[in-house]
Scaffold this motif. Structure first.
Motif, PDB file in Angstrom:
ATOM      1  N   GLY A  59      20.307  34.746 -26.655  1.00 29.74           N
ATOM      2  CA  GLY A  59      19.301  34.587 -27.260  1.00 29.74           C
ATOM      3  C   GLY A  59      18.366  35.599 -26.926  1.00 29.74           C
ATOM      4  O   GLY A  59      17.048  35.179 -26.987  1.00 29.74           O
ATOM      5  N   GLY A  60      18.724  36.758 -26.541  1.00 26.78           N
ATOM      6  CA  GLY A  60      17.814  37.882 -26.260  1.00 26.78           C
ATOM      7  C   GLY A  60      17.063  38.658 -27.511  1.00 26.78           C
ATOM      8  O   GLY A  60      16.174  39.416 -27.372  1.00 26.78           O
ATOM      9  N   ALA A  61      17.328  38.133 -28.637  1.00 21.01           N
ATOM     10  CA  ALA A  61      16.968  38.740 -30.024  1.00 21.01           C
ATOM     11  C   ALA A  61      17.159  37.570 -30.703  1.00 21.01           C
ATOM     12  O   ALA A  61      17.881  36.954 -31.024  1.00 21.01           O
ATOM     13  CB  ALA A  61      17.552  40.198 -30.377  1.00 21.01           C
ATOM     14  N   LEU A  62      16.059  37.831 -32.221  1.00 21.12           N
ATOM     15  CA  LEU A  62      16.124  37.074 -33.332  1.00 21.12           C
ATOM     16  C   LEU A  62      16.850  37.660 -34.238  1.00 21.12           C
ATOM     17  O   LEU A  62      16.647  38.900 -34.674  1.00 21.12           O
ATOM     18  CB  LEU A  62      14.770  36.778 -33.668  1.00 21.12           C
ATOM     19  N   ARG A  63      18.222  37.289 -34.411  1.00 15.83           N
ATOM     20  CA  ARG A  63      19.220  38.027 -35.356  1.00 15.83           C
ATOM     21  C   ARG A  63      19.261  37.409 -36.799  1.00 15.83           C
ATOM     22  O   ARG A  63      19.373  37.938 -37.758  1.00 15.83           O
ATOM     23  CB  ARG A  63      20.496  37.872 -34.751  1.00 15.83           C
ATOM     24  N   ALA A  64      18.833  36.209 -36.849  1.00 15.53           N
ATOM     25  CA  ALA A  64      19.017  35.519 -38.144  1.00 15.53           C
ATOM     26  C   ALA A  64      18.226  34.319 -38.352  1.00 15.53           C
ATOM     27  O   ALA A  64      17.810  33.611 -37.297  1.00 15.53           O
ATOM     28  CB  ALA A  64      20.198  35.292 -38.647  1.00 15.53           C
ATOM     29  N   GLU A  65      17.795  33.504 -39.505  1.00 18.00           N
ATOM     30  CA  GLU A  65      17.213  32.430 -39.526  1.00 18.00           C
ATOM     31  C   GLU A  65      17.930  31.358 -38.815  1.00 18.00           C
ATOM     32  O   GLU A  65      19.363  31.379 -38.803  1.00 18.00           O
ATOM     33  CB  GLU A  65      17.240  31.874 -41.214  1.00 18.00           C
ATOM     34  N   ALA A  90      12.678  29.618 -37.824  1.00 17.34           N
ATOM     35  CA  ALA A  90      12.903  28.466 -38.481  1.00 17.34           C
ATOM     36  C   ALA A  90      13.397  28.812 -39.967  1.00 17.34           C
ATOM     37  O   ALA A  90      14.466  28.052 -40.495  1.00 17.34           O
ATOM     38  CB  ALA A  90      11.944  27.326 -38.603  1.00 17.34           C
ATOM     39  N   SER A  91      12.566  29.592 -40.679  1.00 13.82           N
ATOM     40  CA  SER A  91      12.689  30.064 -42.033  1.00 13.82           C
ATOM     41  C   SER A  91      12.257  31.372 -42.385  1.00 13.82           C
ATOM     42  O   SER A  91      11.161  31.904 -41.976  1.00 13.82           O
ATOM     43  CB  SER A  91      11.824  28.986 -42.928  1.00 13.82           C
ATOM     44  N   VAL A  92      13.005  32.022 -42.998  1.00 11.76           N
ATOM     45  CA  VAL A  92      12.938  33.534 -43.226  1.00 11.76           C
ATOM     46  C   VAL A  92      11.957  33.378 -44.711  1.00 11.76           C
ATOM     47  O   VAL A  92      10.933  33.967 -44.664  1.00 11.76           O
ATOM     48  CB  VAL A  92      14.083  34.224 -43.758  1.00 11.76           C
ATOM     49  N   THR A  93      12.228  32.559 -45.700  1.00  9.92           N
ATOM     50  CA  THR A  93      11.606  32.344 -46.777  1.00  9.92           C
ATOM     51  C   THR A  93      10.346  32.014 -46.563  1.00  9.92           C
ATOM     52  O   THR A  93       9.191  32.636 -47.189  1.00  9.92           O
ATOM     53  CB  THR A  93      12.226  31.501 -47.859  1.00  9.92           C
ATOM     54  N   HIS A  94      10.066  30.969 -45.758  1.00 13.04           N
ATOM     55  CA  HIS A  94       8.576  30.440 -45.732  1.00 13.04           C
ATOM     56  C   HIS A  94       8.025  30.894 -44.065  1.00 13.04           C
ATOM     57  O   HIS A  94       6.706  30.637 -44.126  1.00 13.04           O
ATOM     58  CB  HIS A  94       8.756  28.944 -45.492  1.00 13.04           C
ATOM     59  N   ARG A  95       8.520  31.935 -43.543  1.00 10.35           N
ATOM     60  CA  ARG A  95       8.067  32.559 -42.617  1.00 10.35           C
ATOM     61  C   ARG A  95       7.546  31.608 -41.470  1.00 10.35           C
ATOM     62  O   ARG A  95       6.450  31.681 -40.900  1.00 10.35           O
ATOM     63  CB  ARG A  95       7.095  33.664 -42.965  1.00 10.35           C
ATOM     64  N   GLN A  96       8.430  30.640 -41.172  1.00  6.19           N
ATOM     65  CA  GLN A  96       8.280  29.600 -40.282  1.00  6.19           C
ATOM     66  C   GLN A  96       8.753  29.863 -38.958  1.00  6.19           C
ATOM     67  O   GLN A  96       9.909  30.276 -38.904  1.00  6.19           O
ATOM     68  CB  GLN A  96       8.386  28.224 -40.697  1.00  6.19           C
ATOM     69  N   GLY A  97       8.038  29.339 -37.665  1.00  6.87           N
ATOM     70  CA  GLY A  97       8.758  29.481 -36.363  1.00  6.87           C
ATOM     71  C   GLY A  97       8.418  28.139 -35.778  1.00  6.87           C
ATOM     72  O   GLY A  97       7.464  27.281 -36.110  1.00  6.87           O
ATOM     73  N   ARG A 132       3.555  31.066 -39.845  1.00  7.54           N
ATOM     74  CA  ARG A 132       3.029  29.626 -39.302  1.00  7.54           C
ATOM     75  C   ARG A 132       3.930  29.385 -38.117  1.00  7.54           C
ATOM     76  O   ARG A 132       5.258  29.403 -38.380  1.00  7.54           O
ATOM     77  CB  ARG A 132       3.201  28.526 -40.276  1.00  7.54           C
ATOM     78  N   VAL A 133       3.557  29.076 -37.147  1.00  3.45           N
ATOM     79  CA  VAL A 133       4.556  28.602 -35.924  1.00  3.45           C
ATOM     80  C   VAL A 133       4.089  27.004 -35.479  1.00  3.45           C
ATOM     81  O   VAL A 133       2.794  26.946 -35.382  1.00  3.45           O
ATOM     82  CB  VAL A 133       4.368  29.614 -34.811  1.00  3.45           C
ATOM     83  N   ILE A 134       4.930  26.113 -35.231  1.00  3.01           N
ATOM     84  CA  ILE A 134       4.611  24.904 -34.989  1.00  3.01           C
ATOM     85  C   ILE A 134       5.220  24.640 -33.442  1.00  3.01           C
ATOM     86  O   ILE A 134       5.993  25.132 -32.927  1.00  3.01           O
ATOM     87  CB  ILE A 134       5.236  23.726 -35.837  1.00  3.01           C
ATOM     88  N   GLY A 135       4.577  23.406 -32.868  1.00  2.98           N
ATOM     89  CA  GLY A 135       5.074  22.958 -31.741  1.00  2.98           C
ATOM     90  C   GLY A 135       5.003  21.296 -31.880  1.00  2.98           C
ATOM     91  O   GLY A 135       4.150  21.035 -32.632  1.00  2.98           O
ATOM     92  N   TRP A 136       5.917  20.788 -31.500  1.00  5.88           N
ATOM     93  CA  TRP A 136       5.999  19.195 -31.691  1.00  5.88           C
ATOM     94  C   TRP A 136       6.108  18.789 -30.303  1.00  5.88           C
ATOM     95  O   TRP A 136       7.274  19.279 -29.546  1.00  5.88           O
ATOM     96  CB  TRP A 136       7.022  18.933 -32.963  1.00  5.88           C
ATOM     97  N   LEU A 137       5.940  17.346 -30.212  1.00  2.00           N
ATOM     98  CA  LEU A 137       6.118  16.724 -28.988  1.00  2.00           C
ATOM     99  C   LEU A 137       6.075  15.084 -29.212  1.00  2.00           C
ATOM    100  O   LEU A 137       5.417  14.779 -30.083  1.00  2.00           O
ATOM    101  CB  LEU A 137       5.409  17.253 -27.760  1.00  2.00           C
TER     102      LEU A 137
END
Length: 196
Positions: A59-65, A90-97, A132-137
């Motif tokens: 996981g040293g790079a982001l390769r795909a959704e 998390a999503s390419v279309t919605h640009r979510q992380g 948008r970037v989320i964190g959940w807990l």
């Protein structure tokens, strides 16, 4: 594909790809029952940590959704591995992380998770172009909630007893940060050393 210019240095930390030699240190983090308390998995036996390390090392790079960018977090002064931090595309279309982190219990309370999260968020917003970037807990995990709050993330949801985890109904808090809040600094205080 998006790959950071490894290693990433902060004031006290070095973020780098995981190496096969990280097994013992990673197991000290993920094999600890107290660290696993608020995760979906139990403390990992060594074999599972070995499998996790293989995934993290890839996981040293982001390769795909759906891919995770994983970084080993080490102390600059000693090289000791103290944490595991990651960013999900998390999503390419919605640009979510999504931001995730686990740190060795002996190093809780030093601000390392917050310090390591800044460059991961910068990479997500400024390089990947996330909106948008989320964190959940789990709400009882106050240490992780405090990290997200120090990063300027706002609590957006409190889902009450929404999942059956480890023999009990657990709840979930969802925090988020938008790219515009990141850019204009409205999400929190200045991103300098006094932040940690």
């Amino acid at each position: 594909m998006h790959e950071p210019a490894w290693p990433i240095e902060t004031t006290r930390l070095l973020l780098r790809p995981f190496l096969p030699s990280d097994l013992e240190s990673l197991h000290a983090i993920h094999g600890d029952e107290a660290n696993a308390r608020w995760l979906y998995n139990d403390a990992r036996p060594l074999g599972e940590t070995r499998e996790l390390l293989a995934l993290e090392a890839a996981g040293g790079a982001l390769r795909a959704e759906g891919g995770w960018l994983s970084a080993a977090v080490a102390l600059r002064a000693t090289g000791e591995l103290v944490g595991d931090i990651s960013l999900l595309w998390a999503s390419v279309t919605h640009r979510q992380g999504e931001l995730g982190f686990v740190f060795h219990r002996a190093h809780h309370g030093n601000g390392y998770a917050t310090e390591a999260a800044w460059p991961m968020l910068a990479f997500g917003f400024e390089v990947v172009g996330l909106h948008r970037v989320i964190g959940w807990l789990e709400p009882r995990n106050r240490g992780s909630a405090r990290v997200l709050e120090k990063l300027g993330m706002r609590q957006e949801a409190h889902l009450v007893e929404n999942e059956w985890v480890k023999g009990e109904w657990q709840s979930e808090l969802v925090y988020a940060l938008l790219a515009r809040e990141w850019r204009d600094g409205s999400a929190g205080t200045a991103r300098d050393d006094d932040r940690y």
